[in-house]
Enzyme design. Structure first.
Site, PDB file in Angstrom:
ATOM      1  N   HIS A   1       2.222  -0.741   7.988  1.00 22.02           N
ATOM      2  CA  HIS A   1       1.055   0.095   8.319  1.00 22.02           C
ATOM      3  C   HIS A   1       1.392   1.084   9.439  1.00 22.02           C
ATOM      4  O   HIS A   1       0.548   1.446  10.244  1.00 22.02           O
ATOM      5  CB  HIS A   1      -0.166  -0.764   8.692  1.00 22.02           C
TER       6      HIS A   1
ATOM      7  N   ASP B   1       3.493   3.862   8.418  1.00 22.36           N
ATOM      8  CA  ASP B   1       3.927   5.131   7.795  1.00 22.36           C
ATOM      9  C   ASP B   1       2.844   6.200   7.807  1.00 22.36           C
ATOM     10  O   ASP B   1       3.134   7.375   8.011  1.00 22.36           O
ATOM     11  CB  ASP B   1       4.535   4.920   6.397  1.00 22.36           C
TER      12      ASP B   1
ATOM     13  N   GLY C   1       1.602  -6.031  -8.384  1.00 20.05           N
ATOM     14  CA  GLY C   1       0.433  -6.425  -7.588  1.00 20.05           C
ATOM     15  C   GLY C   1       0.705  -7.413  -6.481  1.00 20.05           C
ATOM     16  O   GLY C   1      -0.204  -8.141  -6.063  1.00 20.05           O
TER      17      GLY C   1
ATOM     18  N   LEU D   1       5.357  -5.284  -3.675  1.00 21.00           N
ATOM     19  CA  LEU D   1       6.771  -4.916  -3.789  1.00 21.00           C
ATOM     20  C   LEU D   1       6.950  -3.546  -4.455  1.00 21.00           C
ATOM     21  O   LEU D   1       8.011  -3.215  -4.965  1.00 21.00           O
ATOM     22  CB  LEU D   1       7.551  -5.995  -4.548  1.00 21.00           C
ATOM     23  N   SER D   2       5.866  -2.759  -4.457  1.00 20.63           N
ATOM     24  CA  SER D   2       5.929  -1.351  -4.895  1.00 20.63           C
ATOM     25  C   SER D   2       6.290  -1.157  -6.354  1.00 20.63           C
ATOM     26  O   SER D   2       7.118  -0.299  -6.693  1.00 20.63           O
ATOM     27  CB  SER D   2       6.902  -0.553  -4.019  1.00 20.63           C
ATOM     28  N   SER D   3       5.654  -1.909  -7.218  1.00 18.71           N
ATOM     29  CA  SER D   3       5.885  -1.666  -8.644  1.00 18.71           C
ATOM     30  C   SER D   3       5.421  -0.257  -9.024  1.00 18.71           C
ATOM     31  O   SER D   3       6.028   0.389  -9.878  1.00 18.71           O
ATOM     32  CB  SER D   3       5.179  -2.722  -9.503  1.00 18.71           C
ATOM     33  N   SER D   4       4.371   0.240  -8.377  1.00 18.96           N
ATOM     34  CA  SER D   4       3.894   1.584  -8.747  1.00 18.96           C
ATOM     35  C   SER D   4       4.886   2.650  -8.283  1.00 18.96           C
ATOM     36  O   SER D   4       5.161   3.602  -9.023  1.00 18.96           O
ATOM     37  CB  SER D   4       2.491   1.847  -8.219  1.00 18.96           C
TER      38      SER D   4
ATOM     39  N   ASP E   1       6.928   3.651   0.476  1.00 16.26           N
ATOM     40  CA  ASP E   1       7.323   2.999  -0.774  1.00 16.26           C
ATOM     41  C   ASP E   1       8.126   3.940  -1.659  1.00 16.26           C
ATOM     42  O   ASP E   1       9.138   3.550  -2.250  1.00 16.26           O
ATOM     43  CB  ASP E   1       6.078   2.538  -1.550  1.00 16.26           C
TER      44      ASP E   1
END
Ligand code: GLA
Length: 358
Positions: free
Chosen positions: A27, A29, A111, A114-117, A161
Site C-alpha cells: 500500500h 505504490d 483472487g 498474486l496479481s493474476s490480473s 503489480d
C-alpha cells in the site's frame, strides 16, 4: 483445450507473463513510495490470431469459459474485461487492433493477491506488441496495463503489480521507486527461500476497502501539505493527524522506511524482522488483515526455519509470504498448514508449487 481445439488453427503469436509476490512495501505504490516484489513461477499465457468475424472471442482454458465482445462494447463484469481494457489501451496509441480469437491459459492463482490480473494484462499486451510489431517497451506495457485495470476493472490501483509482471524475474527482487519508476534488480537475502500460502479467506471487500484506504491517504497528504505521503519527512507531523488518517499515514511512512532499510544490504534475519513489522503495521495501522490471516502469519513467524512473514498484496484475506531458510519451505508449509487446519481453517501452499497429489 488448446487454441487449435477451440479455434481450429494455430495462433499467430503467443506470449506469457508471471504473477508476483510482494516482499515489502505494501500500500505504498499509490503514495508514490517504494516496493519490493518478485515474480512467482506461475505464469499466464495468451495466444491470439486475427479472425474474420465481428466479435472478439476470448477463451479461458482453466475456467473452460468463453467471452465475446465488440471493440466499443466490453464484456461487462468478466475476466475478459482486462483483455478488452488492454486492446483499448493499444488503440489509444492510435493503432488499430484487428478483431481477434484469443486463448488464455494460466496457473497463477486467482483472487489471492498474486496479481493474476496483471499477468493477464501484461501477457495480452506482449502478444499484441508482437502481433502488431509495436515499438513499446516493458515500462510502457506496465503503464497501459495499469490504465486497463483502473479504467476497465474499477480498482484504483498503483503500478506495482504491472511493473512486477512486466520487469521482475523469479531469481531477484525488484526494488522500484513508483514515483520515478527507477528500479534495480537485487539478489534475494542469501540462503533463503520464499514460501507463499493461501489463507483460504476470499478477498470480498478488497475493491471497496482498497479504494477507501487510497482516499484516506490522499486526504492525509493534503492535510500534511505534501503531494503524496512519500514526501513526509517529519514522522511527528503524522502523529498530529486525526484517527484513522494518523494510523493510515503512519503505516505508509514506516513501510517506505522498511523497504529502504531492506535494500540497504541487510541479512536474512533483519529482512525477516522487517517483514514481521510490516505485517503488524498492516494489521494495526492500515487495518487490511483479517483474523485467520493473522493466525496463519503468526504460525509462520513462530516456526524456527522462518525469518519473517506477512500478508502480501492488498489484504482483506488472500495470501501471505514467508522468508524461510533455504530448503525448508515445503516442510514449514506442512507443519504450519496442519496447525492452521487444527484451528478449523483450510489453507494451501502456492509457492513453491505443491507437488501433484501432495
Ligand atoms: C494491489 C494493487 C497494487 C498495490 C497493492 C498493495 O495489489 O494492485 O497496486 O497497491 O494492492 O500494496
Amino acid at each position: 483445450m488448446s487454441f487449435q481445439d477451440i479455434f481450429g488453427c494455430e495462433p499467430a503469436v503467443t506470449a506469457t507473463a508471471p504473477g508476483r509476490v510482494n516482499l515489502l512495501g505494501e500500500h505504498t505504490d499509490y503514495n508514490d513510495g517504494y516496493v519490493l516484489p518478485t515474480a512467482i513461477p506461475q505464469r499466464t499465457t495468451v495466444a491470439m490470431r486475427p479472425n474474420s468475424q465481428a466479435e472478439f472471442i476470448v477463451y479461458a482454458a482453466d475456467l473452460a469459459t468463453e467471452a465475446r465482445f465488440y471493440r466499443d462494447e466490453g464484456p461487462g463484469d468478466h475476466f475478459a474485461q482486462y483483455v478488452h481494457g488492454c486492446i483499448r489501451g493499444i488503440e489509444a496509441l492510435g493503432v488499430k487492433v484487428p478483431v481477434l480469437d484469443i486463448h488464455v491459459e494460466s496457473d497463477v492463482p486467482i483472487g489471492v493477491g498474486l496479481s493474476s490480473s496483471a499477468a493477464l494484462e501484461v501477457a495480452t499486451l506482449r502478444a499484441l506488441r508482437e502481433l502488431l510489431r509495436l515499438d513499446i517497451d516493458d515500462v510502457r506495457i506496465a503503464q497501459i496495463a495499469q490504465r486497463a485495470e483502473i479504467e476497465f476493472a474499477g480498482v484504483n490501483c498503483g503500478i506495482m503489480d504491472q511493473m512486477a509482471s512486466s520487469l521482475a524475474d523469479t531469481r531477484s527482487v525488484l526494488f522500484l521507486d513508483t514515483r520515478t519508476l527507477e528500479r534495480r534488480l537485487l539478489p534475494m537475502p542469501p540462503r533463503t527461500e520464499l514460501l507463499v500460502l493461501d489463507s483460504g479467506i476470499s478477498r470480498s471487500l478488497a475493491a471497496s476497502g482498497y479504494n477507501e484506504r487510497r482516499a484516506q491517504c490522499e486526504e492525509a497528504a493534503t492535510r500534511l501539505g505534501v503531494g503524496a505521503l512519500r514526501d513526509v519527512d517529519d514522522p511527528a507531523a503524522v502523529e498530529a493527524l486525526p484517527d484513522p488518517l494518523r494510523r493510515r499515514a503512519r503505516h505508509v511512512v514506516t513501510e517506505n522506511a522498511r523497504v529502504l532499510r531492506a535494500v540497504d544490504g541487510v541479512d536474512a534475519a533483519e529482512f525477516g524482522r522487517l517483514m514481521n513489522e510490516s505485517h503488524a503495521s498492516l494489521r494495526d495501522d492500515y487495518e487490511v488483515s483479517v483474523a485467520p490471516l493473522d493466525r496463519l502469519v503468526e504460525l509462520l513467524q513462530a516456526h524456527p526455519d522462518v525469518h519473517g512473514a506477512r500478508l502480501t498484496g492488498a489484504g482483506f484475506g488472500g495470501a501471505c509470504v514467508a522468508l524461510c531458510r533455504e530448503g525448508t519451505a515445503s516442510g514449514v508449509a506442512r507443519r504450519v498448514l496442519a496447525g492452521y487446519a487444527a484451528d478449523g481453517h483450510a489453507g494451501r501452499q502456492l509457492v513453491p508449487a505443491a507437488e501433484e497429489g501432495a
